[in-house]
Design a protein around this motif. Structure first.
Motif, PDB file in Angstrom:
ATOM      1  N   PRO A  52       0.814  -1.217   0.000  1.00 55.15           N
ATOM      2  CA  PRO A  52       0.000   0.000   0.000  1.00 55.15           C
ATOM      3  C   PRO A  52       0.851   1.273   0.000  1.00 55.15           C
ATOM      4  O   PRO A  52       0.480   2.264  -0.632  1.00 55.15           O
ATOM      5  N   THR A  53       2.010   1.254   0.685  1.00 54.54           N
ATOM      6  CA  THR A  53       2.864   2.452   0.687  1.00 54.54           C
ATOM      7  C   THR A  53       3.295   2.801  -0.731  1.00 54.54           C
ATOM      8  O   THR A  53       3.244   3.969  -1.139  1.00 54.54           O
ATOM      9  N   ALA A  54       3.707   1.807  -1.499  1.00 54.44           N
ATOM     10  CA  ALA A  54       4.120   2.068  -2.886  1.00 54.44           C
ATOM     11  C   ALA A  54       2.930   2.610  -3.676  1.00 54.44           C
ATOM     12  O   ALA A  54       3.076   3.562  -4.453  1.00 54.44           O
ATOM     13  N   VAL A  55       1.744   2.049  -3.435  1.00 57.65           N
ATOM     14  CA  VAL A  55       0.554   2.497  -4.170  1.00 57.65           C
ATOM     15  C   VAL A  55       0.237   3.951  -3.822  1.00 57.65           C
ATOM     16  O   VAL A  55      -0.023   4.777  -4.699  1.00 57.65           O
ATOM     17  N   ARG A  56       0.300   4.276  -2.526  1.00 54.45           N
ATOM     18  CA  ARG A  56      -0.004   5.662  -2.123  1.00 54.45           C
ATOM     19  C   ARG A  56       1.023   6.624  -2.690  1.00 54.45           C
ATOM     20  O   ARG A  56       0.679   7.712  -3.160  1.00 54.45           O
ATOM     21  N   ALA A  57       2.315   6.217  -2.671  1.00 52.26           N
ATOM     22  CA  ALA A  57       3.361   7.095  -3.206  1.00 52.26           C
ATOM     23  C   ALA A  57       3.131   7.316  -4.699  1.00 52.26           C
ATOM     24  O   ALA A  57       3.238   8.441  -5.193  1.00 52.26           O
ATOM     25  N   LEU A  58       2.775   6.265  -5.411  1.00 54.78           N
ATOM     26  CA  LEU A  58       2.572   6.382  -6.862  1.00 54.78           C
ATOM     27  C   LEU A  58       1.325   7.209  -7.177  1.00 54.78           C
ATOM     28  O   LEU A  58       1.363   8.078  -8.060  1.00 54.78           O
ATOM     29  N   SER A  59       0.247   6.966  -6.448  1.00 59.32           N
ATOM     30  CA  SER A  59      -0.992   7.678  -6.773  1.00 59.32           C
ATOM     31  C   SER A  59      -0.853   9.167  -6.439  1.00 59.32           C
ATOM     32  O   SER A  59      -1.428  10.012  -7.116  1.00 59.32           O
ATOM     33  N   ALA A  60      -0.023   9.492  -5.414  1.00 61.50           N
ATOM     34  CA  ALA A  60       0.155  10.897  -5.045  1.00 61.50           C
ATOM     35  C   ALA A  60       0.852  11.680  -6.158  1.00 61.50           C
ATOM     36  O   ALA A  60       0.755  12.905  -6.224  1.00 61.50           O
ATOM     37  N   LEU A  61       1.567  10.965  -7.020  1.00 59.28           N
ATOM     38  CA  LEU A  61       2.321  11.670  -8.069  1.00 59.28           C
ATOM     39  C   LEU A  61       1.489  11.905  -9.328  1.00 59.28           C
ATOM     40  O   LEU A  61       1.992  12.409 -10.330  1.00 59.28           O
ATOM     41  N   GLY A  62       0.250  11.523  -9.275  1.00 57.60           N
ATOM     42  CA  GLY A  62      -0.628  11.774 -10.430  1.00 57.60           C
ATOM     43  C   GLY A  62      -0.695  10.569 -11.355  1.00 57.60           C
ATOM     44  O   GLY A  62       0.163   9.687 -11.323  1.00 57.60           O
ATOM     45  N   ASP A  63      -1.739  10.561 -12.202  1.00 56.47           N
ATOM     46  CA  ASP A  63      -2.006   9.391 -13.045  1.00 56.47           C
ATOM     47  C   ASP A  63      -1.137   9.330 -14.299  1.00 56.47           C
ATOM     48  O   ASP A  63      -1.057   8.288 -14.959  1.00 56.47           O
ATOM     49  N   LYS A  64      -0.521  10.461 -14.625  1.00 54.32           N
ATOM     50  CA  LYS A  64       0.245  10.572 -15.874  1.00 54.32           C
ATOM     51  C   LYS A  64       1.271   9.434 -16.025  1.00 54.32           C
ATOM     52  O   LYS A  64       1.377   8.819 -17.090  1.00 54.32           O
ATOM     53  N   TRP A  65       1.993   9.152 -14.935  1.00 57.36           N
ATOM     54  CA  TRP A  65       3.074   8.165 -15.006  1.00 57.36           C
ATOM     55  C   TRP A  65       2.555   6.763 -15.310  1.00 57.36           C
ATOM     56  O   TRP A  65       3.247   5.944 -15.881  1.00 57.36           O
ATOM     57  N   VAL A  66       1.344   6.501 -14.868  1.00 56.73           N
ATOM     58  CA  VAL A  66       0.755   5.183 -15.122  1.00 56.73           C
ATOM     59  C   VAL A  66       0.205   5.164 -16.536  1.00 56.73           C
ATOM     60  O   VAL A  66       0.421   4.202 -17.290  1.00 56.73           O
ATOM     61  N   LYS A  67      -0.513   6.219 -16.860  1.00 57.12           N
ATOM     62  CA  LYS A  67      -1.241   6.230 -18.128  1.00 57.12           C
ATOM     63  C   LYS A  67      -0.316   6.185 -19.341  1.00 57.12           C
ATOM     64  O   LYS A  67      -0.735   5.768 -20.423  1.00 57.12           O
ATOM     65  N   GLU A  68       0.935   6.608 -19.141  1.00 60.22           N
ATOM     66  CA  GLU A  68       1.917   6.549 -20.234  1.00 60.22           C
ATOM     67  C   GLU A  68       2.258   5.112 -20.625  1.00 60.22           C
ATOM     68  O   GLU A  68       2.902   4.873 -21.626  1.00 60.22           O
ATOM     69  N   THR A  69       1.883   4.168 -19.757  1.00 61.86           N
ATOM     70  CA  THR A  69       2.283   2.777 -19.990  1.00 61.86           C
ATOM     71  C   THR A  69       1.068   1.945 -20.408  1.00 61.86           C
ATOM     72  O   THR A  69      -0.066   2.372 -20.236  1.00 61.86           O
ATOM     73  N   SER A  70       1.330   0.745 -20.909  1.00 64.28           N
ATOM     74  CA  SER A  70       0.223  -0.049 -21.439  1.00 64.28           C
ATOM     75  C   SER A  70      -0.467  -0.888 -20.344  1.00 64.28           C
ATOM     76  O   SER A  70      -1.670  -0.854 -20.188  1.00 64.28           O
ATOM     77  N   ARG A  71       0.286  -1.646 -19.601  1.00 58.63           N
ATOM     78  CA  ARG A  71      -0.211  -2.553 -18.549  1.00 58.63           C
ATOM     79  C   ARG A  71      -1.243  -3.552 -19.057  1.00 58.63           C
ATOM     80  O   ARG A  71      -2.033  -4.096 -18.283  1.00 58.63           O
ATOM     81  N   SER A  72      -1.247  -3.792 -20.360  1.00 58.93           N
ATOM     82  CA  SER A  72      -2.297  -4.654 -20.917  1.00 58.93           C
ATOM     83  C   SER A  72      -2.146  -6.105 -20.441  1.00 58.93           C
ATOM     84  O   SER A  72      -3.106  -6.868 -20.471  1.00 58.93           O
TER      85      SER A  72
END
Ligand code: PRX
Length: 522
Positions: free
Chosen positions: A231-251
């Motif tokens: 959860p700590t990694a998830v909270r740290a990542l979500s706090a930085l905004g969705d841009k970093w995730v959305k740039e990737t496929s994760r399909s």
């Protein structure tokens, strides 16, 4: 987090030696304590590693720990040293540590491997209940406990929970971001994945470095379909905004699991909606170093989930909620989370200390295994873990002992008394907040704060350093001399009023001084 670590652990299992992996973020003193407690003979380590752009000189820590343990009468006979820094690219901004000289105990990993390349090492067949490994975890009295797991029970449980909670299949590409220094790294990075015959990803690095897309990039590169993180990694990542995730496929992703601390509904929903794009099962797994494997967890695709709840027990596990008097709470309610029967992955002891084993886990509530956590059962029977009810705190998913941090602080000549409590933190879940009472005439200035933080770093490790150190003219105590942490916790949380019953304190006026002191910190 190198592959030679997996090799070393499996080699121990093969020859029937217990391994005791120590997280590389611990100090030399912490490592020495663990070496001495288990009377370790061989230390396998590396020259150093990089954490983001930070360089860690592991050899120096290892050398110091070997020296410290020998003054305590425990002789490490050999140190197997992996020359890791020679083969990795130095990250930008990092510097290679000074080459530590080899001692007469050091054997180079590569040289030894070559020397014995043509030799076969036969398997040492073990009994089901023979110990497989020790893993130290924080204890509420301060001294870490060597949790002892067995060969068959532990492996059966790691295999089975991995199979069911993650629907493990041979063609999975599975990545657990945990460090092997913790139980998650043992059960769900090494033993569980190998026994399920799937492909595992081992990652040496920091999930946010060099940028917050790192996790998702690795998922894309290796087509990871099952990801297990904190959860700590998830909270740290979500706090930085969705841009970093959305740039990737994760399909490729089908399942995202979390472990180590309660996951707040917002972080759970972010995983579900943003990272998982509503295509992934979200599996919040509750368990402990002591349990060996998952105890409360949804089964992906089968258990209807609620964001923030670890849902229901694993097969064969029977959780009960007990009130302070040890009475079972039926139906909706909140209480001490206990288990009323044994399970295969259950710890078999605290190394060398049967009394502590019995006292910690079985004495609080007769006839039950006591987890030390609180939990709530809702009207639908879902379980919600509410956090520790003892003197342990969970910082970024790492269990820390308040007593251990306090004894590091009082080791300073200017400190008379210290009390450490957990204060809430948006990313880390909670952080250590220290109240220190100084000897007469001393003042808590920046220099002393620096020295106190260094002391904790040296005695335990960077992970335990208090974020806040507040001077306390005195600590709130009951007439029997017990520090009332529940009040200190409230003060650290930022409460001015509603601190609960203060009438049992010897000196009530201390409270307003502590509240004012906290407000002065800003
Ligand atoms: O407080 C609970 C929390 O982590 C503790 C166990 O820590 P450790 O032995 O270091 O093992 C961590 C990895 C299994 C528990 O007593 N904890 C673990 N998982 C969860 C959790 N709290 C809430 N929800 C979880 N899923």
């Amino acid at each position: 987090m190198v592959i030679e670590l997996a090799v070393a652990m499996l080699a121990c299992a093969r020859i029937g030696a217990m391994h005791s992996v120590v997280f590389a973020g611990f100090s030399a003193e912490s490592l020495a304590t663990r070496i001495v407690d288990a009377n370790c003979k061989v230390l396998v380590t590396a020259d150093g590693f990089f954490r983001g752009s930070k360089t860690i000189n592991l050899k120096k820590i290892a050398d110091k720990a070997v020296t410290l343990s020998s003054t305590d009468g425990v002789k490490v006979t050999s140190v197997i040293l992996l020359e890791h820094l020679k083969r990795v690219t130095v990250p930008q901004g990092a510097v290679l540590p000074k080459n530590e000289p080899l001692t007469d105990k050091d054997f180079l990993y590569e040289t030894e491997m070559q020397k014995h390349a043509d030799k076969e090492s036969s398997v040492e067949w073990m009994q089901a209940e023979d110990p497989l490994f020790l893993l130290y975890t924080s204890g509420s009295t301060g001294k870490p406990k060597g949790i002892q797991h067995t060969t068959a029970g532990y492996m059966v449980y790691a295999y089975m929970t991995m199979k069911c909670s993650f629907d493990a299949k041979p063609d999975d590409v599975y990545w657990c971001t945990a460090d092997c220094g913790w139980i998650t790294g043992h059960s769900y990075l090494l033993y569980g994945p190998l026994m399920n015959g799937l492909t595992g990803v081992w990652f040496e690095g920091v999930p946010l470095h060099p940028n917050p897309s790192r996790i998702w990039n690795i998922v894309d590169i290796y087509k990871v379909n099952k990801l297990y993180t904190s959860p700590t990694a998830v909270r740290a990542l979500s706090a930085l905004g969705d841009k970093w995730v959305k740039e990737t496929s994760r399909s490729s992703l089908q399942l995202i699991g979390t472990v180590g601390e309660p996951i707040n509904p917002a972080a759970w929903l972010w995983l579900h909606k943003v990272a998982g794009e509503e295509n992934c099962a979200i599996v919040d797994t509750y368990w402990q170093t002591e349990t060996g494997g998952h105890m409360i967890t949804p089964l992906p695709g089968a258990t209807p989930t609620k964001p923030g709840s670890a849902t229901f027990p694993f097969f064969g596990v029977n959780p009960v909620l007990l009130d302070a008097e040890g009475r079972q709470i039926e139906g909706p309610g909140e209480g001490n989370l206990c288990f009323d029967r044994a399970w295969p992955g259950m710890l078999r002891g605290v190394y060398g200390d049967k009394e502590r084993f019995m006292k910690t886990y079985f004495a609080p509530f007769k006839g039950y295994y006591c987890t030390g956590d609180g939990a709530r059962r809702d009207e639908d029977g879902y379980l919600w873990i509410t956090g520790r009810v003892d003197d342990l705190m969970n910082v970024s998913g790492h269990l820390l002992s308040t007593a251990e941090i306090e004894s590091a602080l009082v080791a300073h000549a200017n400190v008379a008394e210290a009390a450490v409590v957990a204060a809430p933190h948006d990313i880390k879940g909670s952080f250590p907040y220290a109240f220190v009472t100084l000897n007469v005439g001393e003042k808590l200035d920046a220099k002393l704060i620096g020295e106190l933080k260094q002391l904790v770093r040296d005695k335990i490790g960077a992970l335990a350093v208090p974020d806040v150190i507040q001077e306390a003219p005195g600590l709130p105590k009951t007439r029997s001399g017990k520090v009332t942490r529940r009040i200190l916790r409230k003060i650290a949380e930022g409460c001015d009023t509603g601190l609960g019953d203060v009438t049992t304190l010897v000196d009530e006026s201390i409270i307003s001084e502590l509240v004012n002191g906290r407000n002065r910190l800003g």
